[in-house]
Each structure stands twice: as C-alpha cells, then as structure tokens.
Design an enzyme around this catalytic site. Sequence first.
Site, PDB file in Angstrom:
ATOM      1  N   ARG A 102      -8.593  -0.595   4.706  1.00 47.82           N
ATOM      2  CA  ARG A 102      -7.710   0.414   4.098  1.00 47.82           C
ATOM      3  C   ARG A 102      -6.352  -0.182   3.722  1.00 47.82           C
ATOM      4  NH1 ARG A 102      -6.189   4.379   7.828  1.00 47.82           N
ATOM      5  NH2 ARG A 102      -4.779   4.832   6.147  1.00 47.82           N
TER       6      ARG A 102
ATOM      7  N   ARG B 159      -1.216  15.242  12.497  1.00 43.49           N
ATOM      8  CA  ARG B 159      -0.156  14.902  11.526  1.00 43.49           C
ATOM      9  C   ARG B 159       0.226  16.130  10.727  1.00 43.49           C
ATOM     10  NH1 ARG B 159      -1.565   9.027   9.125  1.00 43.49           N
ATOM     11  NH2 ARG B 159       0.539   9.163   8.282  1.00 43.49           N
TER      12      ARG B 159
ATOM     13  N   LYS C  29       0.835  -1.223   0.000  1.00 42.81           N
ATOM     14  CA  LYS C  29       0.000   0.000   0.000  1.00 42.81           C
ATOM     15  C   LYS C  29       0.858   1.257   0.000  1.00 42.81           C
ATOM     16  CE  LYS C  29      -1.838   1.562   4.087  1.00 42.81           C
ATOM     17  NZ  LYS C  29      -1.491   2.958   4.376  1.00 42.81           N
ATOM     18  N   ASN C  30       1.835   1.314   0.912  1.00 43.88           N
ATOM     19  CA  ASN C  30       2.578   2.569   1.052  1.00 43.88           C
ATOM     20  C   ASN C  30       3.611   2.786  -0.053  1.00 43.88           C
ATOM     21  OD1 ASN C  30       1.000   3.148   3.200  1.00 43.88           O
ATOM     22  ND2 ASN C  30       2.522   2.625   4.767  1.00 43.88           N
TER      23      ASN C  30
ATOM     24  N   CYS D 100      -5.594  12.721  11.985  1.00 48.16           N
ATOM     25  CA  CYS D 100      -6.246  11.484  11.584  1.00 48.16           C
ATOM     26  C   CYS D 100      -6.346  10.568  12.783  1.00 48.16           C
ATOM     27  CB  CYS D 100      -5.500  10.837  10.432  1.00 48.16           C
ATOM     28  SG  CYS D 100      -3.989  10.078  10.957  1.00 48.16           S
TER      29      CYS D 100
ATOM     30  N   ASP E  74       4.095   0.868  12.247  1.00 47.16           N
ATOM     31  CA  ASP E  74       2.952   0.163  11.653  1.00 47.16           C
ATOM     32  C   ASP E  74       2.837  -1.290  12.128  1.00 47.16           C
ATOM     33  OD1 ASP E  74       2.410   2.481  10.311  1.00 47.16           O
ATOM     34  OD2 ASP E  74       3.243   1.824   8.398  1.00 47.16           O
TER      35      ASP E  74
HETATM   36  N1  EPU Z   1       5.816  14.810  10.654  1.00 41.98           N
HETATM   37  C1  EPU Z   1       5.900  16.147  10.962  1.00 41.98           C
HETATM   38  N2  EPU Z   1       5.877  17.051   9.941  1.00 41.98           N
HETATM   39  C2  EPU Z   1       5.777  16.673   8.644  1.00 41.98           C
HETATM   40  C3  EPU Z   1       5.696  15.289   8.328  1.00 41.98           C
HETATM   41  C4  EPU Z   1       5.708  14.370   9.366  1.00 41.98           C
HETATM   42  O1  EPU Z   1       5.985  16.521  12.126  1.00 41.98           O
HETATM   43  O2  EPU Z   1       5.758  17.559   7.766  1.00 41.98           O
HETATM   44  C5  EPU Z   1       5.788  13.823  11.746  1.00 41.98           C
HETATM   45  C6  EPU Z   1       4.462  13.068  11.771  1.00 41.98           C
HETATM   46  O3  EPU Z   1       3.473  13.779  12.471  1.00 41.98           O
HETATM   47  C7  EPU Z   1       4.837  11.786  12.465  1.00 41.98           C
HETATM   48  C8  EPU Z   1       6.272  11.547  11.963  1.00 41.98           C
HETATM   49  O4  EPU Z   1       6.753  12.811  11.504  1.00 41.98           O
HETATM   50  O5  EPU Z   1       4.844  11.979  13.846  1.00 41.98           O
HETATM   51  C9  EPU Z   1       6.388  10.520  10.857  1.00 41.98           C
HETATM   52  O6  EPU Z   1       5.649  10.926   9.727  1.00 41.98           O
HETATM   53  P1  EPU Z   1       6.041  10.504   8.239  1.00 41.98           P
HETATM   54  O7  EPU Z   1       5.914  11.714   7.393  1.00 41.98           O
HETATM   55  O8  EPU Z   1       7.319   9.748   8.241  1.00 41.98           O
HETATM   56  O9  EPU Z   1       4.869   9.477   7.900  1.00 41.98           O
HETATM   57  P2  EPU Z   1       3.828   9.574   6.725  1.00 41.98           P
HETATM   58  O10 EPU Z   1       4.491   9.777   5.431  1.00 41.98           O
HETATM   59  O11 EPU Z   1       2.719  10.483   7.108  1.00 41.98           O
HETATM   60  C10 EPU Z   1       4.023   7.003   6.230  1.00 41.98           C
HETATM   61  C11 EPU Z   1       3.058   5.860   6.105  1.00 41.98           C
HETATM   62  C12 EPU Z   1       2.496   5.507   7.471  1.00 41.98           C
HETATM   63  C13 EPU Z   1       3.670   5.138   8.374  1.00 41.98           C
HETATM   64  C14 EPU Z   1       4.674   6.294   8.439  1.00 41.98           C
HETATM   65  C15 EPU Z   1       5.911   5.988   9.263  1.00 41.98           C
HETATM   66  C16 EPU Z   1       2.151   6.160   3.888  1.00 41.98           C
HETATM   67  C17 EPU Z   1       0.976   6.464   3.041  1.00 41.98           C
HETATM   68  N3  EPU Z   1       1.972   6.225   5.204  1.00 41.98           N
HETATM   69  O12 EPU Z   1       3.249   8.087   6.759  1.00 41.98           O
HETATM   70  O13 EPU Z   1       1.673   4.368   7.279  1.00 41.98           O
HETATM   71  O14 EPU Z   1       3.189   4.856   9.668  1.00 41.98           O
HETATM   72  O15 EPU Z   1       5.091   6.636   7.097  1.00 41.98           O
HETATM   73  O16 EPU Z   1       6.549   4.869   8.779  1.00 41.98           O
HETATM   74  O17 EPU Z   1       3.226   5.849   3.381  1.00 41.98           O
HETATM   75  C18 EPU Z   1      -0.063   2.870   7.790  1.00 41.98           C
HETATM   76  O18 EPU Z   1       0.183   2.280   6.726  1.00 41.98           O
HETATM   77  O19 EPU Z   1      -0.821   2.387   8.680  1.00 41.98           O
HETATM   78  C19 EPU Z   1       0.548   4.165   8.042  1.00 41.98           C
HETATM   79  C20 EPU Z   1       0.068   5.022   8.945  1.00 41.98           C
END
Ligand code: EPU
Length: 417
Positions: free
Chosen positions: A397, A121, A22-23, A116, A305
């Site tokens: 999802r 986030r 998915k990711n 969310c 995750d």
């Molecule tokens: N963060 C910030 N500012 C930003 C971006 C992120 O503070 O601009 C913080 C977030 O709030 C969080 C941390 O940094 O506390 C990690 O966020 P990250 O951006 O790395 O995660 P993401 O891209 O939002 C992806 C996956 C998530 C997975 C995380 C961490 C996708 C679509 N989602 O999210 O997947 O948990 O990386 O590995 O790729 C899931 O599949 O259940 C899921 C939540």
Amino acid sequence: MGQFYIKGGIPLEGELRVQGAKNAVLPILAATILNQGESVIHNVPDLKDVKTMIKILESIGCSIKKEENTLIVNSSAIHTNEIPEYLVREMRSSIILLGAILAKHKQAKFSYPGGCDIGHRPIDLHLKSFRELGAEVMESHGYIYCKSNNLKGTHIQLDYPSVGATENIMLAASLTEGITIIRNAAKEPEIQELQNFLNKMGCKIKGAGSNTIIIEGVKKLNNVEFTIMSDRIVAGTFAVAAAITGGQIVLKDCYIEHISSVISKLIEAGCNVYSIEDKIVINSSKKIKAVETIRTLPYPGFPTDMQAQMMALMTVAKGTSIFTETIFENRYKHVSQLIRMGANINIDGRIAVVKGVNKLFGAKVTATDLRGGAALVLAGLSAEGETIVDNIYHVDRGYENFEENLQSLGASIIRKE
Ligand code: EPU
C-alpha cells in the site's frame, strides 16, 4: 496474500532514489476533480492505494492515462457524486474525496469509512467543518449524505490538527465563495504540497505549513501540471534499514527537514547522518544505543508513521526505550510479531517499553498494517537466519518496489506469491 523471504545480517550499502509521497498524491488526486479539465501529475508512486484512488476517480467518470510514473487525469465528464462502497472500504482515506465532490457537485453520498488496521478512525472533524461551511450533512444507516447549495467561507477552528480534515476543508473551500480560515490546521509537508498543487490550478491559498491556512474561494480552475515531492516516511524507513543493518546508504531526492525528528533520533542512537544538497547520508557503523523516549506527535513532532520502524531498531539497541503512541489507538500490532523474533517489549495502553536484546532471530511473522509490516521487514534484515513476512499486501500500500529497492542496497529479500 504474498510473502517476503528475508535472510538477515547483511549491512545495506548504496544509493537509492526515494519515491513520490503516497500521502501527498492521494489528496492531490482528489483535487483533480475540481478543475473539470486535465491534470498531469509526475512522480506518482505505483502503489495499491494509488490504484484504488484511480479506480474511484474512474468510477465517477474521470478518464486516466498512465505513462510510467505520470498520471493524466481528465475530470471533464464526471457523471455521479456517489462512490462505490467497496472502494471506500478498500481505502479509508477515500474520505478525502468528499470535500472536492461537495465543492464541485454540490452533493455527495458516501458510505461511512469506519475503522481500519490502526484503530477506530472517526471523521467527526471533517463533517463538523463541512457543516460550518454551510453544508447539510446527514448520517444514516452507515451512509453520509451531504448537500451544499450555499457553501460560504468561514472561520474553522479544528479541535485537533487532523491531516485529512485540513485537506478536506482546503478542497471544499477552494471553490467556495468568500474567505475560509482554518485555525489549528495540520502542518504536515503534504498539506503544503496540496496548497502548491491547488495554487498552480488557480486557487488562492496561503499559510499551509503554519497552523493558520487562509483560502480565498475562486470560481473556476485551470489545467495543471505538477511533480509530487518525495515520500518522507519511505526515506525514514530506508534510513532505519541502514541503521538496523549497520550499513551506510545515500538517499537521493529527499528533504532532510521533512524527517528531522527521525534523523535526530537516529543521531541519538549513534548513527552519523548528514545531508548534501538533496541527498541524505546515513552511516551506522557503531552499536545502536537506545533512545530514551519516542513520542509520536503531529508534524513537526515524531511521525506515528515511523513509530513501528523505529521500534524495530530499538529492539536491538543497547538499553531501554519508551514509546508513547499519541496519534492512533491501535498502532502496536507489530509488537507481538517482533516478540516472536526475540524482541523484549511490554505494552501498557499507549506506552511500549522496549528493552534492547543482542540480536533478533528469523521467524514466520505476519504484517498487520502498512508501517508495522515495513517494521517486520527491517527486523528481518537484521535478524539471524530466515524471516518470512506474510500478508505483504499491507506493505504494498505504501512502498513502491520495496524488495527491489532493498535488493539494490544488497539485501537478501525475495517475494513469493
Ligand atoms: N481524528 C478524529 N476525528 C477526525 C479526524 C481524525 O478523531 O475527524 C483522529 C484520528 O482518529 C487519529 C488522529 O485524529 O487518531 C489523526 O488523524 P488525521 O486525520 O491527522 O490522520 P489521517 O488524515 O486519517 C494521515 C495519513 C496517515 C498518518 C496520519 C497522521 C494519509 C492518507 N494518511 O491520516 O498515514 O498516519 O495522517 O500523520 O494522509 C500511513 O501512511 O501509514 C498513514 C496511516
């Protein structure tokens, strides 16, 4: 909203092919905007988030054909750079489209994705990086407005290795003149997969998988055909399902190195886990032992995750485990539900202390997020009696044919709408 009815106590046995990731597929679908042509993507899992991404791409003018697990996306007739607000709300990760739209269409309007199920986030790192690339970014009344007539390659130092921000910069920089260097980049396998896809489309990117990614902007991209790698979190979830039921399963088409941090915890817990070519064998014949500490970290650390699923396992382990959730602020919502099933868990902020009990008991519980919902299913598979997991749309999802796959391994689980 749908429910799973589970009768616990059956050790899982058999072989399962792991679905596409998915990711990985979500940012790759966003990347299809860049070539203004055709992208053929194989091994796309049939998931709610993927369907939402398809609706978003269609809403901006892409045409999409689906043939089983293959998607053919044609992005030659995109007519708007504005994504309907209700679709952004449906899927927080739609923010990943911002980089691609900005690179290709020079401006974008986006409703602020907000929080969310797993917490607040922020997207500050995404927006800061766009500004560093030369975009004008304005935030007003819940909307983000971006303009980018003069994007230029630059050095971007991320304060935190955010997966989404790293992907968004890669997408934006691919068609941006000059060289962009991302330092402290996320190293997740999904980032490498995005690099592989973009390079197949004609981009010049190297370094994904390390903490420095170098993107040399190009002017034009070509049509592409690509197969999505397997989902490491789904593989990890089934591995824990085998462990919690005392079963023995073989997972096909997956890479053990992508889940080595999960495997090492399963081995510490007393499971026998090994790989043969692209198969992973998980054998859990003995009583599960508590793993003393589990701390979620960016890749290659233990994935957030997998925290909920591993916690479900530790509820029935011999001894006490301590979890520290460092990535998301609100990722313990499954705890109150596990306690309903007889688990002994205490939370203090980001720490959860899990004292293993002899067994869990079936109960009516509610999924509150994707991975937490999967953890409740795993708990139900091990519990005595019947467990009903409500709100399973969360689980849909991220897990394709979840109950069918579990049934194929011998589990007693049915869905009721
Ligand atoms: N963060 C910030 N500012 C930003 C971006 C992120 O503070 O601009 C913080 C977030 O709030 C969080 C941390 O940094 O506390 C990690 O966020 P990250 O951006 O790395 O995660 P993401 O891209 O939002 C992806 C996956 C998530 C997975 C995380 C961490 C996708 C679509 N989602 O999210 O997947 O948990 O990386 O590995 O790729 C899931 O599949 O259940 C899921 C939540």
